[in-house]
Motif scaffolding. Structure first.
Motif, PDB file in Angstrom:
ATOM      1  N   SER A   1       0.831  -1.202   0.000  1.00 22.11           N
ATOM      2  CA  SER A   1       0.000   0.000   0.000  1.00 22.11           C
ATOM      3  C   SER A   1       0.869   1.257   0.000  1.00 22.11           C
ATOM      4  N   PRO A   2       0.300   2.376  -0.430  1.00 20.13           N
ATOM      5  CA  PRO A   2       1.064   3.633  -0.447  1.00 20.13           C
ATOM      6  C   PRO A   2       1.541   4.050   0.940  1.00 20.13           C
ATOM      7  N   ILE A   3       0.753   3.760   1.964  1.00 17.63           N
ATOM      8  CA  ILE A   3       1.156   4.125   3.333  1.00 17.63           C
ATOM      9  C   ILE A   3       2.368   3.301   3.757  1.00 17.63           C
ATOM     10  N   ALA A   4       2.323   2.032   3.439  1.00 20.92           N
ATOM     11  CA  ALA A   4       3.457   1.159   3.793  1.00 20.92           C
ATOM     12  C   ALA A   4       4.707   1.582   3.036  1.00 20.92           C
ATOM     13  N   ARG A   5       4.553   1.951   1.778  1.00 21.57           N
ATOM     14  CA  ARG A   5       5.714   2.425   1.007  1.00 21.57           C
ATOM     15  C   ARG A   5       6.264   3.715   1.589  1.00 21.57           C
ATOM     16  N   SER A   6       5.350   4.643   1.998  1.00 18.90           N
ATOM     17  CA  SER A   6       5.803   5.914   2.589  1.00 18.90           C
ATOM     18  C   SER A   6       6.526   5.672   3.901  1.00 18.90           C
ATOM     19  N   ALA A   7       6.000   4.771   4.719  1.00 18.15           N
ATOM     20  CA  ALA A   7       6.650   4.467   5.994  1.00 18.15           C
ATOM     21  C   ALA A   7       8.019   3.851   5.758  1.00 18.15           C
ATOM     22  N   GLY A   8       8.118   2.976   4.766  1.00 18.93           N
ATOM     23  CA  GLY A   8       9.417   2.385   4.433  1.00 18.93           C
ATOM     24  C   GLY A   8      10.390   3.449   3.934  1.00 18.93           C
ATOM     25  N   TRP A   9       9.901   4.353   3.114  1.00 23.94           N
ATOM     26  CA  TRP A   9      10.768   5.426   2.601  1.00 23.94           C
ATOM     27  C   TRP A   9      11.247   6.292   3.761  1.00 23.94           C
ATOM     28  N   TRP A  10      10.359   6.608   4.709  1.00 24.45           N
ATOM     29  CA  TRP A  10      10.699   7.454   5.853  1.00 24.45           C
ATOM     30  C   TRP A  10      11.780   6.796   6.712  1.00 24.45           C
ATOM     31  N   ARG A  11      11.684   5.480   6.909  1.00 21.34           N
ATOM     32  CA  ARG A  11      12.661   4.762   7.734  1.00 21.34           C
ATOM     33  C   ARG A  11      14.029   4.720   7.069  1.00 21.34           C
ATOM     34  N   THR A  12      14.080   4.788   5.749  1.00 20.37           N
ATOM     35  CA  THR A  12      15.369   4.752   5.055  1.00 20.37           C
ATOM     36  C   THR A  12      16.085   6.092   5.120  1.00 20.37           C
ATOM     37  N   ARG A  13      15.412   7.143   5.551  1.00 23.95           N
ATOM     38  CA  ARG A  13      16.041   8.469   5.664  1.00 23.95           C
ATOM     39  C   ARG A  13      16.898   8.507   6.911  1.00 23.95           C
ATOM     40  N   ALA A  14      17.931   9.275   6.824  1.00 23.15           N
ATOM     41  CA  ALA A  14      18.811   9.475   7.988  1.00 23.15           C
ATOM     42  C   ALA A  14      18.088  10.378   8.990  1.00 23.15           C
ATOM     43  N   PRO A  15      18.424  10.293  10.285  1.00 24.66           N
ATOM     44  CA  PRO A  15      17.772  11.129  11.293  1.00 24.66           C
ATOM     45  C   PRO A  15      17.877  12.618  10.970  1.00 24.66           C
ATOM     46  N   ARG A  16      18.968  13.040  10.429  1.00 20.24           N
ATOM     47  CA  ARG A  16      19.139  14.449  10.071  1.00 20.24           C
ATOM     48  C   ARG A  16      18.158  14.837   8.950  1.00 20.24           C
ATOM     49  N   GLU A  17      17.986  13.941   7.936  1.00 18.16           N
ATOM     50  CA  GLU A  17      17.046  14.202   6.850  1.00 18.16           C
ATOM     51  C   GLU A  17      15.614  14.240   7.386  1.00 18.16           C
ATOM     52  N   ARG A  18      15.295  13.325   8.301  1.00 17.76           N
ATOM     53  CA  ARG A  18      13.951  13.300   8.872  1.00 17.76           C
ATOM     54  C   ARG A  18      13.664  14.606   9.621  1.00 17.76           C
ATOM     55  N   ALA A  19      14.601  15.114  10.362  1.00 19.95           N
ATOM     56  CA  ALA A  19      14.423  16.380  11.096  1.00 19.95           C
ATOM     57  C   ALA A  19      14.227  17.532  10.111  1.00 19.95           C
TER      58      ALA A  19
END
Length: 163
Positions: free
Chosen positions: A2-20
């Motif tokens: 699902s798109p939500i699962a893909r978005s969550a996976g994409w978010w987890r692959t980001r570095a903490p600095r990118e997420r901030a």
């Protein structure tokens, strides 16, 4: 997936600095949308309402000043007595003649009102005459106007029990 699962996976692959940085950017975009999408239009509405209020207050003050002026012209604040009977009829007929109006019929109504009827009268002449009478402190007690062949048919009553 699902798109939500893909978005969550994409978010987890980001570095903490990118997420901030992305979270801060999302907060700034939300604040921008809040300011220009809601607060700015509400401020414009408030300013427009304030301007309308100011105009209304000004109009009220002008009307109160006009009432005070009219009261002052009445002497000690008492109303001037309007003519009645023959004096009323003479005054109304003289003013109609002065305005270039010739009533097609005049009668006395059941309530004692003096009524003038006009057939095929021009609107500017009729309403100009009524405005002149009102300016002189003599307003009709009854008025019926209807269109008739591009002009007006009018019945104007003065005096009677209602005045």
């Amino acid at each position: 997936m699902s798109p939500i699962a893909r978005s969550a996976g994409w978010w987890r692959t980001r570095a903490p600095r990118e997420r901030a940085m992305l979270a801060l950017m999302a907060i700034l975009l939300a604040a921008f949308a809040w300011w220009y999408g809601l607060l700015w239009p509400l401020r414009a509405v408030r300013e427009h309402a304030g301007a309308r209020y100011d105009r209304a207050v000004s109009a009220l003050q002008a009307a109160e000043a006009e009432v005070a002026s009219l009261t002052a012209h009445g002497g000690d604040g008492a109303r001037t007595v309007a003519p009645d009977g023959e004096a009323l009829q003479r005054r109304v007929l003289d003013s109609a003649r002065a305005a270039g109006l010739a009533p097609s019929r005049q009668r006395t109504a059941a309530d004692g009102a003096f009524v003038l009827e006009f057939e095929r009268v021009a609107a500017p002449a009729l309403f100009g005459w009524l405005g002149t009478l009102a300016g002189d402190g003599l307003a009709p007690a009854s008025l019926r106007v209807e269109p008739a062949d591009g002009r007006l048919r009018a019945s104007v009553g003065f005096g009677g029990d209602g005045t």
